[in-house]
Design a protein around this motif. Structure first.
Motif, PDB file in Angstrom:
ATOM      1  N   ASN A 132      12.478 -18.277   9.308  1.00  6.34           N
ATOM      2  CA  ASN A 132      11.902 -18.692   8.024  1.00  6.34           C
ATOM      3  C   ASN A 132      12.090 -20.180   7.750  1.00  6.34           C
ATOM      4  O   ASN A 132      11.935 -20.626   6.614  1.00  6.34           O
ATOM      5  CB  ASN A 132      12.522 -17.883   6.877  1.00  6.34           C
ATOM      6  CG  ASN A 132      12.281 -16.400   7.019  1.00  6.34           C
ATOM      7  OD1 ASN A 132      13.218 -15.628   7.217  1.00  6.34           O
ATOM      8  ND2 ASN A 132      11.021 -15.993   6.970  1.00  6.34           N
ATOM      9  N   LEU A 133      12.423 -20.925   8.796  1.00  4.86           N
ATOM     10  CA  LEU A 133      12.615 -22.362   8.656  1.00  4.86           C
ATOM     11  C   LEU A 133      11.575 -23.121   9.468  1.00  4.86           C
ATOM     12  O   LEU A 133      11.286 -22.757  10.600  1.00  4.86           O
ATOM     13  CB  LEU A 133      14.014 -22.773   9.137  1.00  4.86           C
ATOM     14  CG  LEU A 133      15.208 -22.186   8.393  1.00  4.86           C
ATOM     15  CD1 LEU A 133      16.506 -22.586   9.092  1.00  4.86           C
ATOM     16  CD2 LEU A 133      15.215 -22.659   6.945  1.00  4.86           C
ATOM     17  N   LEU A 134      11.057 -24.168   8.896  1.00  7.90           N
ATOM     18  CA  LEU A 134      10.197 -25.101   9.605  1.00  7.90           C
ATOM     19  C   LEU A 134      10.869 -26.462   9.534  1.00  7.90           C
ATOM     20  O   LEU A 134      11.001 -27.040   8.451  1.00  7.90           O
ATOM     21  CB  LEU A 134       8.809 -25.165   8.959  1.00  7.90           C
ATOM     22  CG  LEU A 134       7.820 -26.158   9.594  1.00  7.90           C
ATOM     23  CD1 LEU A 134       7.484 -25.746  11.018  1.00  7.90           C
ATOM     24  CD2 LEU A 134       6.555 -26.262   8.755  1.00  7.90           C
ATOM     25  N   ALA A 171      10.654 -32.189  20.735  1.00  9.26           N
ATOM     26  CA  ALA A 171       9.873 -31.297  21.593  1.00  9.26           C
ATOM     27  C   ALA A 171      10.043 -29.844  21.161  1.00  9.26           C
ATOM     28  O   ALA A 171       9.065 -29.071  21.127  1.00  9.26           O
ATOM     29  CB  ALA A 171      10.308 -31.463  23.053  1.00  9.26           C
ATOM     30  N   LEU A 172      11.272 -29.446  20.808  1.00  7.43           N
ATOM     31  CA  LEU A 172      11.530 -28.064  20.386  1.00  7.43           C
ATOM     32  C   LEU A 172      10.760 -27.704  19.126  1.00  7.43           C
ATOM     33  O   LEU A 172      10.297 -26.560  18.967  1.00  7.43           O
ATOM     34  CB  LEU A 172      13.027 -27.854  20.146  1.00  7.43           C
ATOM     35  CG  LEU A 172      13.929 -27.801  21.374  1.00  7.43           C
ATOM     36  CD1 LEU A 172      15.394 -27.836  20.957  1.00  7.43           C
ATOM     37  CD2 LEU A 172      13.661 -26.542  22.206  1.00  7.43           C
ATOM     38  N   THR A 173      10.627 -28.657  18.220  1.00  8.26           N
ATOM     39  CA  THR A 173       9.972 -28.362  16.946  1.00  8.26           C
ATOM     40  C   THR A 173       8.460 -28.581  16.991  1.00  8.26           C
ATOM     41  O   THR A 173       7.766 -28.249  16.032  1.00  8.26           O
ATOM     42  CB  THR A 173      10.573 -29.243  15.832  1.00  8.26           C
ATOM     43  OG1 THR A 173      10.477 -30.623  16.209  1.00  8.26           O
ATOM     44  CG2 THR A 173      12.037 -28.892  15.611  1.00  8.26           C
ATOM     45  N   ALA A 174       7.959 -29.120  18.100  1.00  6.99           N
ATOM     46  CA  ALA A 174       6.519 -29.379  18.206  1.00  6.99           C
ATOM     47  C   ALA A 174       5.765 -28.237  18.870  1.00  6.99           C
ATOM     48  O   ALA A 174       4.578 -28.024  18.597  1.00  6.99           O
ATOM     49  CB  ALA A 174       6.268 -30.669  18.982  1.00  6.99           C
ATOM     50  N   ALA A 175       6.434 -27.498  19.747  1.00  7.40           N
ATOM     51  CA  ALA A 175       5.760 -26.437  20.505  1.00  7.40           C
ATOM     52  C   ALA A 175       6.807 -25.463  21.037  1.00  7.40           C
ATOM     53  O   ALA A 175       8.013 -25.653  20.853  1.00  7.40           O
ATOM     54  CB  ALA A 175       4.942 -27.036  21.651  1.00  7.40           C
ATOM     55  N   THR A 176       6.325 -24.396  21.705  1.00  6.53           N
ATOM     56  CA  THR A 176       7.228 -23.411  22.320  1.00  6.53           C
ATOM     57  C   THR A 176       7.029 -23.460  23.820  1.00  6.53           C
ATOM     58  O   THR A 176       6.166 -22.774  24.375  1.00  6.53           O
ATOM     59  CB  THR A 176       6.960 -21.995  21.776  1.00  6.53           C
ATOM     60  OG1 THR A 176       5.565 -21.686  21.931  1.00  6.53           O
ATOM     61  CG2 THR A 176       7.339 -21.896  20.313  1.00  6.53           C
ATOM     62  N   MET A 232      21.277 -26.718  16.041  1.00  4.75           N
ATOM     63  CA  MET A 232      22.552 -26.937  16.713  1.00  4.75           C
ATOM     64  C   MET A 232      22.662 -28.362  17.236  1.00  4.75           C
ATOM     65  O   MET A 232      23.703 -29.018  17.107  1.00  4.75           O
ATOM     66  CB  MET A 232      22.704 -25.950  17.874  1.00  4.75           C
ATOM     67  CG  MET A 232      22.966 -24.525  17.483  1.00  4.75           C
ATOM     68  SD  MET A 232      23.209 -23.512  18.964  1.00  4.75           S
ATOM     69  CE  MET A 232      23.549 -21.915  18.209  1.00  4.75           C
ATOM     70  N   LEU A 233      21.572 -28.858  17.837  1.00  5.49           N
ATOM     71  CA  LEU A 233      21.601 -30.197  18.410  1.00  5.49           C
ATOM     72  C   LEU A 233      21.758 -31.256  17.325  1.00  5.49           C
ATOM     73  O   LEU A 233      22.512 -32.231  17.493  1.00  5.49           O
ATOM     74  CB  LEU A 233      20.337 -30.452  19.227  1.00  5.49           C
ATOM     75  CG  LEU A 233      20.118 -29.589  20.469  1.00  5.49           C
ATOM     76  CD1 LEU A 233      18.869 -30.042  21.221  1.00  5.49           C
ATOM     77  CD2 LEU A 233      21.324 -29.622  21.392  1.00  5.49           C
ATOM     78  N   MET A 234      21.054 -31.084  16.216  1.00 11.00           N
ATOM     79  CA  MET A 234      21.148 -32.071  15.152  1.00 11.00           C
ATOM     80  C   MET A 234      22.533 -32.073  14.520  1.00 11.00           C
ATOM     81  O   MET A 234      23.072 -33.131  14.163  1.00 11.00           O
ATOM     82  CB  MET A 234      20.067 -31.823  14.099  1.00 11.00           C
ATOM     83  CG  MET A 234      18.665 -32.075  14.620  1.00 11.00           C
ATOM     84  SD  MET A 234      17.384 -32.103  13.351  1.00 11.00           S
ATOM     85  CE  MET A 234      17.690 -33.689  12.565  1.00 11.00           C
ATOM     86  N   ASN A 290      13.770 -21.847  19.085  1.00  8.11           N
ATOM     87  CA  ASN A 290      13.692 -23.299  19.112  1.00  8.11           C
ATOM     88  C   ASN A 290      14.313 -23.914  17.856  1.00  8.11           C
ATOM     89  O   ASN A 290      15.014 -24.917  17.915  1.00  8.11           O
ATOM     90  CB  ASN A 290      12.234 -23.757  19.245  1.00  8.11           C
ATOM     91  CG  ASN A 290      11.716 -23.595  20.665  1.00  8.11           C
ATOM     92  OD1 ASN A 290      12.301 -22.887  21.483  1.00  8.11           O
ATOM     93  ND2 ASN A 290      10.604 -24.246  20.959  1.00  8.11           N
ATOM     94  N   ASN A 291      14.038 -23.288  16.693  1.00 12.46           N
ATOM     95  CA  ASN A 291      14.648 -23.758  15.451  1.00 12.46           C
ATOM     96  C   ASN A 291      16.166 -23.687  15.530  1.00 12.46           C
ATOM     97  O   ASN A 291      16.873 -24.610  15.121  1.00 12.46           O
ATOM     98  CB  ASN A 291      14.174 -22.915  14.271  1.00 12.46           C
ATOM     99  CG  ASN A 291      12.779 -23.298  13.813  1.00 12.46           C
ATOM    100  OD1 ASN A 291      12.239 -24.317  14.239  1.00 12.46           O
ATOM    101  ND2 ASN A 291      12.200 -22.491  12.948  1.00 12.46           N
ATOM    102  N   GLU A 292      16.650 -22.565  16.029  1.00 10.54           N
ATOM    103  CA  GLU A 292      18.096 -22.351  16.124  1.00 10.54           C
ATOM    104  C   GLU A 292      18.742 -23.434  16.991  1.00 10.54           C
ATOM    105  O   GLU A 292      19.760 -24.038  16.619  1.00 10.54           O
ATOM    106  CB  GLU A 292      18.355 -20.970  16.725  1.00 10.54           C
ATOM    107  CG  GLU A 292      19.776 -20.486  16.611  1.00 10.54           C
ATOM    108  CD  GLU A 292      20.120 -20.024  15.214  1.00 10.54           C
ATOM    109  OE1 GLU A 292      21.312 -20.083  14.874  1.00 10.54           O
ATOM    110  OE2 GLU A 292      19.202 -19.625  14.458  1.00 10.54           O
TER     111      GLU A 292
END
Length: 416
Positions: free
Chosen positions: A402-404, A282-287, A346-348, A340-342
């Motif tokens: 700068n990360l996707l 969810a974090l990486t799909a939208a804000t 952390m979660l992963m 969200n990336n940050e």
């Protein structure tokens, strides 16, 4: 340093205070946050110089030795053949025996466990169809175990040691859980396979075989019959259970045959792991602000109070660095792609999964845009950056904007 050398003894002999402090530090680094000054001081004030060197060299939680400091799969167990692992709960109702009692096992195959005579009797119409096959597998495995010098009374514990070696490999259990969950409607067999001399677990391969493949051959086979039995039980639920085998591939003998070691067991899905993966997606799909709220809630439930507060503090600090706006102490930052990336990273890291990324928006190194790689951890030069190892082996330091985060296939455990 040799994993069997004197180093681990320094850690094992540490005082309880030092071991607790070291565990706190490890939790921080695993989660991608910086330890507090108090946590660092607790280690510095209680560790000897030799213990400090050992901590830095080994780079893992000294209070919970990883598989790399333990044994090879060959050392973990020497029992061959396909053996269904004995459960720690009733095979029928999944419950534990009443207080003061022990689990009882089928008197023939010694594999099926029951909390009571009633459960054993209720299970017999189903179990009798595979009991003979499981008994023969167990007899053959026990004979080989004894031929190699093992004692009969140690046979069951050797099976547990074998499985525990696999499950001690960081991230492997979460990798099998998420793969099983993804394919839960296919009655999958999750298969973790290792070479015999794989000390750190780095070469373990994890694969999924759907029932349409593993159940195709109708000829008798211990593994297939055991799988049919497990999936056939009325108490087996694909929403809560999955089946996993652990295999060590052994070298061929002089006759050209190979007696691989295979153990099979039913495992439960871990809700916190599945929920964490859902939050990451969810974090990486939208804000959406709610996704960050969910992430904060997961962190708070997963980690001790001091570790979770360190993670929250770090996220708020990153929000200030990226966007120039401070976040109140008890509040969740506004959702942005960078934040969200940050948090997703952390979660992963918290569940020991590999983080695949694509570089975007670089100006000074624009030629690297669209390159892919994996995150190796926080940069040692700047805690606002992540070290990314590109596919060609080059490592660069990059900020979260700068990360996707991308998915290249199924979730994988992080590499050593």
């Amino acid at each position: 340093m040799d994993s069997q050398g004197p180093g681990p003894e320094l850690i094992r002999n540490a005082s309880p205070v030092l071991r607790a402090a070291m565990a706190d530090i490890y939790q921080c680094f695993q989660s991608g946050v910086s330890p507090s000054e108090e946590q660092l001081a607790a280690v510095m004030n209680n560790a000897s110089p030799a213990q400090m060197v050992e901590m830095l060299h080994r780079g893992h939680d000294p209070s919970h030795p990883s598989a790399s400091s333990a044994r090879t799969p060959q050392q973990a167990a020497n029992s061959p053949q396909v053996v269904k692992m004995r459960n720690d709960s009733c095979s029928v109702c999944r419950g534990a025996p009443v207080t003061g009692s022990k689990l009882r096992y089928c008197g023939e195959c010694r594999s099926q466990s029951y909390c009571s005579k009633a459960c054993a009797m209720a299970d017999w119409p189903e179990h009798k169809l595979v009991c003979k096959t499981l008994k023969q597998s167990r007899v053959e495995a026990l004979a080989k175990h004894q031929a190699q010098g093992g004692r009969q009374k140690d046979f069951n514990s050797s099976q547990r040691d074998f499985a525990e070696w696999f499950l001690e490999v960081p991230g492997l259990r979460n990798e099998t859980i998420l793969l099983g969950w993804k394919h839960r409607h296919d009655s999958p067999l999750i298969h973790a396979c290792s070479s015999q001399d794989n000390g750190d677990g780095s070469s373990i391969r994890v694969e999924m075989t759907p029932r349409s493949d593993w159940d195709r051959d109708i000829s008798p086979h211990p593994l297939r019959e055991g799988l049919r039995e497990m999936y056939g039980y009325s108490t087996f639920c694909p929403e809560t259970n999955y089946v996993c085998t652990f295999t060590v591939q052994c070298p061929e003998s002089g006759s050209g045959t190979r007696a691989d070691k295979v153990y099979m067991a039913t495992h439960n899905f871990v809700d916190s792991t599945i929920h964490c993966a859902e939050i990451i997606e969810a974090l990486t799909a939208a804000t959406r602000d709610q996704d960050l709220v969910d992430a904060f809630s997961w962190i708070k439930q997963r980690f001790p109070s001091n570790a979770s507060q360190n993670m929250f503090r770090n996220i708020r600090d990153q929000a200030l660095a990226f966007h120039g706006s401070s976040t109140p102490h008890d509040s969740v930052p506004a959702s942005t792609r960078a934040i969200n990336n940050e948090v997703a990273c952390m979660l992963m890291r918290a569940i020991d999964l590999e983080i695949d990324v694509r570089l975007i928006g670089l100006c000074g190194a624009a030629h690297l845009n669209d390159r892919e790689g994996i995150i190796r951890g926080r940069s040692i030069t700047s805690f606002n950056r992540w070290d990314v190892r590109l596919d060609d082996g080059v490592t660069i330091s990059v900020k979260a904007p700068n990360l996707l985060l991308i998915r290249r296939g199924d979730y994988r455990r992080k590499s050593p």
